[in-house]
Write an enzyme that holds these catalytic residues in place. Structure first.
Site, PDB file in Angstrom:
ATOM      1  N   PHE A   1      -5.089   4.521   0.464  1.00 32.25           N
ATOM      2  CA  PHE A   1      -6.153   3.635  -0.024  1.00 32.25           C
ATOM      3  C   PHE A   1      -5.776   2.898  -1.308  1.00 32.25           C
ATOM      4  O   PHE A   1      -6.582   2.786  -2.219  1.00 32.25           O
ATOM      5  CB  PHE A   1      -7.461   4.402  -0.232  1.00 32.25           C
ATOM      6  CG  PHE A   1      -7.804   5.398   0.843  1.00 32.25           C
ATOM      7  CD1 PHE A   1      -7.685   5.060   2.182  1.00 32.25           C
ATOM      8  CD2 PHE A   1      -8.242   6.679   0.530  1.00 32.25           C
ATOM      9  CE1 PHE A   1      -7.999   5.978   3.194  1.00 32.25           C
ATOM     10  CE2 PHE A   1      -8.553   7.597   1.522  1.00 32.25           C
ATOM     11  CZ  PHE A   1      -8.437   7.254   2.862  1.00 32.25           C
ATOM     12  N   HIS A   2      -4.550   2.360  -1.369  1.00 27.35           N
ATOM     13  CA  HIS A   2      -4.089   1.652  -2.561  1.00 27.35           C
ATOM     14  C   HIS A   2      -3.637   0.224  -2.264  1.00 27.35           C
ATOM     15  O   HIS A   2      -2.572  -0.191  -2.712  1.00 27.35           O
ATOM     16  CB  HIS A   2      -2.923   2.407  -3.211  1.00 27.35           C
ATOM     17  CG  HIS A   2      -3.263   3.760  -3.715  1.00 27.35           C
ATOM     18  ND1 HIS A   2      -2.289   4.695  -4.055  1.00 27.35           N
ATOM     19  CD2 HIS A   2      -4.449   4.357  -3.965  1.00 27.35           C
ATOM     20  CE1 HIS A   2      -2.872   5.803  -4.472  1.00 27.35           C
ATOM     21  NE2 HIS A   2      -4.180   5.620  -4.416  1.00 27.35           N
ATOM     22  N   PRO A   3      -4.395  -0.581  -1.517  1.00 29.09           N
ATOM     23  CA  PRO A   3      -3.928  -1.943  -1.242  1.00 29.09           C
ATOM     24  C   PRO A   3      -3.932  -2.805  -2.503  1.00 29.09           C
ATOM     25  O   PRO A   3      -4.873  -2.788  -3.289  1.00 29.09           O
ATOM     26  CB  PRO A   3      -4.942  -2.467  -0.219  1.00 29.09           C
ATOM     27  CG  PRO A   3      -6.192  -1.683  -0.493  1.00 29.09           C
ATOM     28  CD  PRO A   3      -5.709  -0.322  -0.902  1.00 29.09           C
TER      29      PRO A   3
ATOM     30  N   ASP B   1       0.855  -1.185   0.000  1.00 31.30           N
ATOM     31  CA  ASP B   1       0.000   0.000   0.000  1.00 31.30           C
ATOM     32  C   ASP B   1       0.891   1.234   0.000  1.00 31.30           C
ATOM     33  O   ASP B   1       2.061   1.172   0.394  1.00 31.30           O
ATOM     34  CB  ASP B   1      -0.903  -0.018   1.239  1.00 31.30           C
ATOM     35  CG  ASP B   1      -2.017   1.026   1.211  1.00 31.30           C
ATOM     36  OD1 ASP B   1      -2.242   1.626   0.130  1.00 31.30           O
ATOM     37  OD2 ASP B   1      -2.657   1.239   2.254  1.00 31.30           O
TER      38      ASP B   1
END
Length: 555
Positions: free
Chosen positions: A490-492, A315
């Protein structure tokens, strides 16, 4: 429901960024009967569609799964909100709307890691362009030459995925761009040409001042196809698996809970799991595909011992530096008065512009954390506002936030079920700042922020560092403070990674088929072996475009 009614050619689990495109492409052939399953509701909630409405969607069970991370050592024991879209459109319904592909090197690296040249930049660019509708090409070709120039080489027009310029500007952001340029970060008018180094305003997924999510783009135009069935509020308990005479596993469908009823649905050709980097590994683990010890702990029969399902979580951690400013308007001053709020509302009502059309971040920059880096490894998100934490009130003083994230983190986390009950949230453990390299990049990036803010272009605003505070100078101090003020962007990705056939850590083959299970593919951000160098939503849609082509070709 009869057996015939419950049988489909393809079942797509997850109506989010990837799933909406998958449903569109697979149902384009009227011979294919397609079922799309979405655990959330339809995207009819007003705040999904007004750009600033992400403030009312994130942390709201109407549109968000409401996840939290486990307490994280790298964040000094803090737990973070971990928003994931729970509605048609998925995260594209609640995200920051920034259109970003990443860097050419990301995709060339995927090709090397998987042994599949279709993942390289040149081939992936074709998949990006296949669904783009880019504003730079709205006026068409030059009538004299028939040439759209470099933009037609890099972008598509007439597709479903709309990309537009932002409909606002701020003096303090323009000045920051000048300061970044003085620091050696060149201006750019396109972050998406394969090398995103530079500073400029982000392009956004909007249409005429409204959010453009994947539900609008890919589902609404085809929702009346007789061969496409869309079920909302349909929660998948687990996949249904069977064994052939040779002992090989086959995915035949899913067990779904909807309207108070549990039912089985069957896929004659394939099940496509597009539930995202958190929910896809959860569904696999609940179905008996995952680390044997974890499954046994929760009373789940092991169908396939695959220890890397849920591992490799990556992330982008955003470090939020806040500066008080003077002599200029910011959102803090504008939105904290009734008159200011009225002006904001009226501008959006009549022009679809201004702060209500804002993405969470407006100005971006990509650069290196130190000269030894071979490529831009930092992304800046610069905002004319400040607050203590996401979802809280704006500060009562004029300020700006300069957020910076490490694009290529070396730390790895995991997603693991907390129980055998499909309604229980999984445990999300990102392990941020877990490596010495990530801590060094964090410290270097905060120093670089200070250097840019000290440039003459910012002097008129007399910037004063509010967070983390000028008293913190050493690498250890800055890394520790990063743990105090950083948050997920918010980039998993990466929890069901693809790779070569002989890569034991790869859950999927290069065409996204689950190794050891026929009839099952995963298509979403979880498949990325390494995170892209930028925002991850549009790369996820590109992955779906490529996968849809493979599936239809296999058919």
């Amino acid at each position: 429901m009869t057996d015939a009614e419950g049988a489909f050619d393809y079942i797509v689990i997850g109506g989010g960024s990837a799933g909406c495109l998958m449903a569109n492409r697979l149902s384009a052939d009227p011979a294919n009967r397609v079922l799309l399953l979405e655990a959330g509701k339809a995207d009819t909630y007003l705040w999904i569609h007004i750009p600033v409405g992400y403030l009312y969607c994130i942390g709201n069970p109407r549109a968000d799964w409401m996840y939290k991370t486990e307490p994280d050592r790298g964040l000094n024991g803090r737990s973070l909100l971990y928003p994931r879209g729970k509605t048609l459109g998925g995260c594209s319904s609640i995200n920051g709307m920034i259109y970003m592909r990443g860097q050419a090197r990301d995709y060339d690296n995927w090709a090397a890691l998987t042994g599949e040249p279709e993942w390289n930049w040149e081939n992936s660019l074709n998949d990006f362009k296949a669904h783009e509708d880019h504003y730079k090409l709205d006026d068409g070709a030059d009538p004299a030459t028939g040439d759209n120039g470099r933009f037609s080489d890099m972008h598509g027009h007439g597709g479903e995925w709309r990309i537009e310029k932002q409909r606002l500007r701020w003096d303090v952001l323009d000045s920051f761009a000048e300061a970044a340029e003085a620091q050696g970060i060149a201006r750019t008018d396109d972050f998406n040409s394969g090398d995103n180094a530079g500073v400029g305003y982000f392009d956004v997924n909007q249409r005429s001042g409204w959010r453009w999510n994947t539900s609008k783009a890919f589902l609404r135009p085809v929702k009346d196809r007789p061969n496409l069935t869309i079920w909302t509020e349909a929660h998948v308990e687990k996949l249904t698996l069977s064994k052939g005479d040779d002992g090989a596993l086959l995915c035949t469908g899913a067990r779904v809970h909807r309207a108070g009823e549990a039912r089985h649905v069957t896929a004659r050709k394939e099940v496509i799991l597009s539930a995202g980097a958190v929910n896809s590994p959860q569904v696999l683990q609940l179905s008996g595909i995952g680390p044997a010890q974890l499954l046994q702990e929760h009373g789940i029969e092991v169908a396939l011992d695959q220890p890397f399902v849920g591992e490799n979580l990556q992330d982008h951690l955003q470090i939020r530096a806040v500066f008080k400013v003077k002599g200029t308007q910011t959102m803090n001053t504008l939105a904290n008065t009734l008159v200011g709020k009225a002006k904001i509302g009226l501008e959006y009502l009549f022009k679809r512009s201004g702060p209500m059309s804002m993405s969470p971040s407006q100005l971006g920059a990509f650069t290196r954390s130190d000269p030894s880096r071979s490529h831009a490894n930092l992304e800046y998100h610069v905002q004319p506002l400040s607050l203590e934490a996401f979802g809280e009130d704006l500060h009562d003083f004029p300020a700006m936030t300069v957020s910076v994230c490490n694009l290529n983190p070396t730390s790895r986390g995991h997603v693991r079920i907390a129980s055998g009950n499909f309604r229980d949230a999984p445990k999300i453990t990102p392990n941020y700042l877990d490596t010495a390299d990530d801590r060094k990049v964090a410290a270097d990036s905060l120093r670089q922020v200070r250097e840019i803010m000290a440039q003459p272009a910012m002097a008129a605003y007399a910037p004063e560092e509010f967070k983390p505070g000028v008293q913190y100078q050493s690498d250890d101090d800055l890394a520790r403070l990063a743990g105090d003020i950083a948050s997920t962007i918010f980039h998993p990705v990466g929890t069901v990674k693809m790779g070569r056939a002989d890569d034991p850590t790869a859950v999927l083959d290069p065409h996204l088929r689950v190794k050891g299970v026929a009839g099952l593919r995963v298509v979403d951000a979880s498949v990325m072996p390494e995170i892209t160098s930028g925002n991850t939503n549009s790369p996820t849609i590109m992955i779906a475009e490529k996968a849809a082509g493979w599936i239809l070709s296999d058919q």
